[in-house]
Enzyme design. Structure first.
Site, short mmCIF file in Angstrom:
data_model
loop_
_atom_site.label_atom_id
_atom_site.label_comp_id
_atom_site.label_asym_id
_atom_site.label_seq_id
_atom_site.Cartn_x
_atom_site.Cartn_y
_atom_site.Cartn_z
CE LYS A 1 42.00 21.22 21.59
NZ LYS A 1 40.89 21.77 20.82
NE ARG B 1 36.76 27.39 18.88
CZ ARG B 1 37.45 26.34 19.32
NH1 ARG B 1 37.99 26.36 20.51
NH2 ARG B 1 37.58 25.28 18.56
C1 LIG Z 1 39.86 20.96 20.89
C2 LIG Z 1 38.87 20.71 19.83
C3 LIG Z 1 38.14 19.50 19.85
C4 LIG Z 1 38.28 18.47 20.94
O1 LIG Z 1 37.65 18.92 22.11
P1 LIG Z 1 37.52 17.96 23.39
O2 LIG Z 1 36.63 18.71 24.30
O3 LIG Z 1 38.90 17.77 23.92
O4 LIG Z 1 36.93 16.69 22.92
C5 LIG Z 1 37.28 19.27 18.79
N1 LIG Z 1 37.12 20.17 17.79
C6 LIG Z 1 37.78 21.34 17.76
C7 LIG Z 1 37.55 22.28 16.63
C8 LIG Z 1 38.68 21.65 18.78
O5 LIG Z 1 39.34 22.81 18.76
#
Ligand SMILES: *Cc1c(COP(=O)(O)O)cnc(C)c1O
Length: 354
Positions: free
Chosen positions: A36, A129
Site C-alpha cells: 500500500k 482498530r
Molecule cells: C498496513 C498494514 C500492514 C503493514 O504494516 P507495516 O507496518 O507497514 O508492516 C499489515 N496489516 C494491516 C491490516 C495493515 O493495514
C-alpha cells in the site's frame, strides 16, 4: 530525469526483501508483502517477486487489480467494504474481515462468480482498530464455516496501529490459543495465523514467536529496513531504499520575516516567523500536494526546510557548504508517511535506480 522524482534503489529493496524472507523462513513464518505504501507500483512488486515473495497484500482493491498479472496470492488488507464485495472476490484470493454480514455478502458474490473466496478473520487483541473481540472469535468462526462461498483461511491480528499496542508473548499466545480452539471446535485446519505487521519482527529476532503463528504482513520492515515496535534496524537490511529528488526553481537572498500586514497563509494557518536576518532561500518544485514537508529529511544536513505551500517547498540553504544553483537537485529521505503520499501523487515521477 524528470522531477520531483521518487527514486527506489532496486538492489537495496531486493536485499531487504531477501533479508526478511530468510529471517522469517527460519522461524517458519511466511511473509505477505504489503504494497500500500508504494501503491502497488508494478516495478516494485516485480523486485519483491524476484526476491522470492509470493504473497502480496494491499489495503485498496484498485491496487490488487494492478497486481492481477502477478502469479502470487493476493490479500485485501483493509476490512472488506460491503459495496465492493464483487471486486474483492475478483481480485483478492483472501480478504481480512471482522463483520459477519459482509462475509455473507462475500460468500454470495463468490457463489455468483463461481469462485471460493478466502476469509482471514481478524481478532482485536487490544489495539482497538479492526477485529472481533477475543470472546467472540470462536462463535464467529463457526458462523463463517457455514457459508458456502467462502473458506475460513485463517485468523490474524493487527497491533502497533491505532492504539500503538506492542505484540508480546502474552497477546500473540492468545491469538495462537484462539486458532487452536477454532480448529478443535470446528474440526478444520487454519492455513494462516497472521501475527501482525512490521511491529512483530522483534518476536522473530528474539525467537519468542508462539509456534502457531505462521505469517506476518510486512510493509515498513521491507521498505525501510526496520521494525516498528522499538524502531530498531533489522540486521542486514537497508534503511535508505527511497529518495525524493526535487529541483531548485528559485534561489535568492531574502529576509527571514515576511514584509507587510500578517494574515493567514494559503492553508488558513497563522504562520510564525523568527527574525534571522537575510537568508539564502531556495524554492524546490514539490509541495503539499505531493508530501508534507515535516516528513522529509534533507540529505544536506545544513539545509532547513522552512515550509511549503501546495506546489513549492522553501528551504534555507544559507549555511550549506554546497553552492546551490537554479536547476540543482536537492535530495531528501522520506518517512513512511512521506513515501505513502509521494507514491500517491501523480505529479511525482517514479524512478527505479538499477
Ligand atoms: C498496513 C498494514 C500492514 C503493514 O504494516 P507495516 O507496518 O507497514 O508492516 C499489515 N496489516 C494491516 C491490516 C495493515 O493495514
Amino acid at each position: 530525469m524528470k522531477y520531483p522524482a521518487l527514486v527506489t534503489d532496486k538492489e537495496k529493496l531486493e536485499t531487504n526483501a531477501r533479508c526478511l524472507k530468510d529471517l522469517c523462513d527460519a522461524s517458519g513464518v511466511e511473509i505477505c508483502a504489503v504494497t500500500k505504501c508504494v501503491c502497488a507500483n508494478p516495478e516494485i512488486v516485480d523486485i519483491l517477486y524476484s526476491a522470492g515473495i509470493r504473497k502480496f497484500a494491499d489495503a485498496r482493491v484498485q491496487n490488487l487489480k494492478k497486481m492481477a498479472y502477478v502469479d502470487a496470492e493476493k490479500w485485501l488488507l483493509r476490512i472488506s467494504m460491503p459495496s465492493e464485495v464483487e471486486e474483492i472476490v475478483r481480485y483478492a484470493d483472501i480478504s481480512l474481515n471482522s463483520e459477519l454480514s459482509t462475509i455473507s455478502l462475500l460468500s454470495d458474490a463468490a457463489l455468483r462468480l463461481g469462485k471460493k473466496h478466502g476469509v482471514l478473520l481478524m481478532i482485536d487483541l487490544g489495539d482497538l482498530r479492526e477485529g472481533v473481540l477475543c470472546e467472540n472469535a470462536v462463535n464467529t468462526a463457526e458462523e463463517i464455516i457455514k457459508l458456502k462461498g467462502v473458506e475460513l483461511a485463517g485468523i490474524g491480528t493487527n497491533l502497533n496501529c491505532f492504539g500503538g499496542i506492542i505484540p508480546t508473548v502474552e497477546n500473540l499466545t492468545r491469538l495462537s490459543n484462539i486458532a487452536a480452539e477454532i480448529e478443535k471446535k470446528c474440526g478444520i485446519t487454519l492455513r494462516i495465523v497472521s501475527g501482525g505487521n512490521s511491529g512483530s519482527i522483534h518476536m522473530i529476532t528474539g525467537k519468542i514467536m508462539p509456534e502457531k503463528i505462521n505469517n506476518l504482513r510486512l510493509g515498513e520492515a521491507i521498505l525501510f529496513g526496520w521494525e516498528t515496535s522499538y524502531q530498531q534496524n533489522i540486521e542486514g537490511a537497508k534503511r535508505d531504499v527511497f529518495t525524493l529528488e526535487a529541483q531548485i526553481i528559485e534561489l535568492k537572498e531574502k529576509p527571514s520575516v515576511p514584509i507587510g500586514e500578517f494574515g493567514l497563509n494559503a492553508f488558513g494557518e497563522k504562520p510564525i516567523f523568527v527574525e534571522r536576518g537575510q537568508m539564502l532561500r531556495a524554492i524546490v518544485a514539490c509541495g503539499r500536494q505531493d508530501v508534507s514537508y515535516e516528513q522529509l529529511k534533507p540529505f544536506d544536513e545544513k539545509i532547513e526546510i522552512l515550509g511549503s505551500s501546495s506546489d513549492h517547498m522553501i528551504l534555507d540553504v544559507t549555511h550549506s557548504a554546497t553552492k546551490y544553483r537554479v536547476g540543482d537537485i536537492v535530495k531528501f529521505r522520506p518517512s513512511y508517511g512521506a513515501l505513502l503520499s509521494l507514491s500517491t501523487s501523480e505529479y511525482v515521477y517514479k524512478e527505479i535506480m538499477r
